[in-house]
Scaffold this motif. Structure first.
Motif, mmCIF file in Angstrom:
data_model
loop_
_atom_site.group_PDB
_atom_site.id
_atom_site.type_symbol
_atom_site.label_atom_id
_atom_site.label_comp_id
_atom_site.label_asym_id
_atom_site.label_seq_id
_atom_site.Cartn_x
_atom_site.Cartn_y
_atom_site.Cartn_z
ATOM 1 N N ARG B 22 43.744 29.954 27.436
ATOM 2 C CA ARG B 22 44.181 30.219 28.778
ATOM 3 C C ARG B 22 44.642 31.716 29.147
ATOM 4 O O ARG B 22 45.464 32.123 28.065
ATOM 5 N N CYS B 23 44.450 32.430 30.009
ATOM 6 C CA CYS B 23 44.892 33.687 30.398
ATOM 7 C C CYS B 23 45.265 33.746 31.830
ATOM 8 O O CYS B 23 44.671 33.589 32.626
ATOM 9 N N SER B 24 46.678 34.275 31.829
ATOM 10 C CA SER B 24 47.118 34.654 33.360
ATOM 11 C C SER B 24 47.139 35.933 33.364
ATOM 12 O O SER B 24 47.675 36.873 32.704
ATOM 13 N N SER B 25 46.539 36.502 34.531
ATOM 14 C CA SER B 25 46.372 38.322 34.586
ATOM 15 C C SER B 25 47.534 38.625 35.108
ATOM 16 O O SER B 25 48.442 37.903 35.567
ATOM 17 N N ASN B 30 42.405 41.545 39.668
ATOM 18 C CA ASN B 30 41.590 40.628 39.999
ATOM 19 C C ASN B 30 40.387 40.385 39.126
ATOM 20 O O ASN B 30 39.402 39.513 39.453
ATOM 21 N N THR B 31 40.385 41.088 37.827
ATOM 22 C CA THR B 31 39.353 41.143 36.676
ATOM 23 C C THR B 31 39.666 40.672 35.444
ATOM 24 O O THR B 31 40.885 41.137 35.181
ATOM 25 N N VAL B 32 39.197 39.859 34.653
ATOM 26 C CA VAL B 32 39.697 39.536 33.439
ATOM 27 C C VAL B 32 38.412 39.469 32.398
ATOM 28 O O VAL B 32 37.200 38.987 32.834
ATOM 29 N N SER B 33 38.925 39.925 31.558
ATOM 30 C CA SER B 33 37.927 40.035 30.204
ATOM 31 C C SER B 33 38.350 39.379 28.883
ATOM 32 O O SER B 33 39.431 39.312 28.931
ATOM 33 N N TRP B 34 37.446 38.997 28.101
ATOM 34 C CA TRP B 34 37.815 38.273 26.923
ATOM 35 C C TRP B 34 36.983 38.783 25.706
ATOM 36 O O TRP B 34 35.701 39.392 25.888
ATOM 37 N N TYR B 35 37.657 39.085 24.704
ATOM 38 C CA TYR B 35 37.476 39.776 23.646
ATOM 39 C C TYR B 35 37.581 38.872 22.300
ATOM 40 O O TYR B 35 38.621 38.224 22.311
ATOM 41 N N GLN B 36 36.701 38.867 21.310
ATOM 42 C CA GLN B 36 36.877 38.063 20.071
ATOM 43 C C GLN B 36 37.269 39.183 19.148
ATOM 44 O O GLN B 36 36.346 40.228 18.868
ATOM 45 N N LEU B 67 35.866 30.569 33.118
ATOM 46 C CA LEU B 67 36.210 30.154 34.452
ATOM 47 C C LEU B 67 37.237 31.292 34.742
ATOM 48 O O LEU B 67 37.829 31.682 33.957
ATOM 49 N N GLN B 68 37.075 31.669 35.978
ATOM 50 C CA GLN B 68 38.027 32.338 36.832
ATOM 51 C C GLN B 68 38.713 31.584 37.896
ATOM 52 O O GLN B 68 37.721 31.264 38.689
ATOM 53 N N PHE B 69 39.845 31.507 38.258
ATOM 54 C CA PHE B 69 40.574 30.715 39.363
ATOM 55 C C PHE B 69 40.814 31.526 40.409
ATOM 56 O O PHE B 69 40.855 32.748 40.136
ATOM 57 N N PRO B 70 40.972 31.080 41.696
ATOM 58 C CA PRO B 70 41.438 31.664 42.747
ATOM 59 C C PRO B 70 42.556 32.876 42.515
ATOM 60 O O PRO B 70 42.838 33.703 43.258
ATOM 61 N N ASN B 71 43.547 32.113 41.660
ATOM 62 C CA ASN B 71 44.695 33.244 41.481
ATOM 63 C C ASN B 71 44.439 34.174 40.320
ATOM 64 O O ASN B 71 45.098 34.859 39.918
ATOM 65 N N TYR B 72 43.274 34.089 40.126
ATOM 66 C CA TYR B 72 42.651 35.284 38.895
ATOM 67 C C TYR B 72 43.071 34.797 37.636
ATOM 68 O O TYR B 72 42.495 35.700 36.784
ATOM 69 N N SER B 73 43.558 33.741 37.508
ATOM 70 C CA SER B 73 43.658 33.346 35.896
ATOM 71 C C SER B 73 42.427 32.933 35.316
ATOM 72 O O SER B 73 41.406 32.769 36.158
ATOM 73 N N SER B 74 42.413 32.949 34.130
ATOM 74 C CA SER B 74 40.855 32.754 33.513
ATOM 75 C C SER B 74 41.219 31.531 32.353
ATOM 76 O O SER B 74 42.178 31.363 31.881
#
Lengths: 114, 117
Positions: B22-25, B30-36, B67-74
Motif C-alpha cells: 500500500r501507498c499513500s501519496s 494525483n499520480t502514483v508510480s511503482w518501482y521494483q 489500483l488507485q483509489f479516489p483519494n489517490y492512494s494506491s
C-alpha cells in the motif's frame, strides 16, 4: 529504449574533499530530464539535482553540481566539501519530457571517510 | 505537507502466495508510480496510475497489478509470488494537470521490503 549506465559501483572520498560520480545514457530523444537521486539507508529516494536537456547551463544545488555534456550523453555529479551525511547510494536517472517513468542506472555507493 | 507513506515496511511471503502493498501519496498529488528495486540494482518501473487508471507499464507480467483509489492512494498486488520477486518496492507520487503529462516533482516513499521464501 533509453538506458543509463554508471560505471563506478563504489567510490570513496575523504571528508571535505571533492568527488565526481559518472553517468552516461543513451537516447534518441532531444527533450528529456536527467536527475541524480540519493538513497541513504532509510531507503527513500531523495532528489539531489535535476537538469533539463534544453538548458546548456549546468545545474547547481549548493555543494552539488553537474557536468552535462549532451552530445557525449554524459551527466556527472560533483560533490564538493564532502560530508559524512553524503554517504549513500547515488542513482543517475533519465526521464523523457513527456514520459511516464524514470529510467535509473545501477547506482554508485559513495563512502565518506572521516 | 505529508510525504509518501508505504506499508508494511517489511514482509515475508511464501512462494506462490499473493501480496498487497500500500501507498499513500503526498497531499495534493494525483499520480502514483511503482518501482521494483532488486538488491544491488537501480529501481525498475512497474506501472503508473493517473486518475484511477493505469497509464503506463514497464516490462512486468500481468500478475503484477494495481489500483488507485479516489483519494489517490494506491495498491500494488502481486500474485503467484516467485523467489525473484524479492525486492524493495518503491512508490512515488506526483501531480499532473489535465492534458499532456509533463514532468513534475516526484516524492518517493521509503519502500516495502518483500522477501519471498
Amino acid at each position: 529504449a533509453q538506458t543509463v549506465t554508471q560505471s563506478q559501483p563504489e567510490m570513496s572520498v575523504q571528508e571535505a574533499e571533492t568527488v565526481t560520480l559518472s553517468c552516461t545514457y543513451d537516447t534518441s530523444e532531444s527533450d528529456y530530464y536527467l536527475f541524480w537521486y540519493k538513497q541513504p539507508p532509510s531507503r527513500q529516494m531523495i532528489l539531489v539535482i535535476r537538469q533539463e536537456a534544453y538548458k546548456q547551463q549546468n545545474a547547481t544545488e549548493n555543494r552539488f553540481s553537474v557536468n552535462f555534456q549532451k552530445a557525449a550523453k554524459s551527466f556527472s555529479l560533483k560533490i564538493s566539501d564532502s560530508q559524512l551525511g553524503d554517504a549513500a547510494m547515488y542513482f543517475c536517472a533519465y526521464r523523457s519530457d513527456y514520459g511516464q517513468n524514470f529510467v535509473f542506472g545501477p547506482g554508485t555507493r559513495l563512502s565518506v571517510l572521516p | 505537507e505529508t510525504g509518501v507513506t508505504q506499508s508494511p515496511t517489511h514482509l515475508i511471503k511464501t512462494r506462490g502466495q499473493q501480496v498487497t502493498l500500500r501507498c499513500s501519496s503526498q497531499s495534493g498529488h494525483n499520480t502514483v508510480s511503482w518501482y521494483q528495486q532488486a538488491l544491488g540494482q537501480g529501481p525498475q518501473f512497474i506501472f503508473q496510475y493517473y486518475r484511477e487508471e493505469e497509464n503506463g507499464r514497464g516490462n512486468f507480467p500481468p500478475r503484477f497489478s494495481g489500483l488507485q483509489f479516489p483519494n489517490y492512494s494506491s495498491e500494488l498486488n502481486v500474485n503467484a509470488l516467485e523467489l525473484d520477486d524479492s525486492a524493495l518496492y518503491l512508490c512515488a507520487s506526483s501531480s499532473f494537470g489535465t492534458g499532456v503529462i509533463r514532468y513534475s516533482g516526484y516524492t518517493f516513499g521509503s519502500g516495502t521490503r518483500l522477501t519471498v521464501v
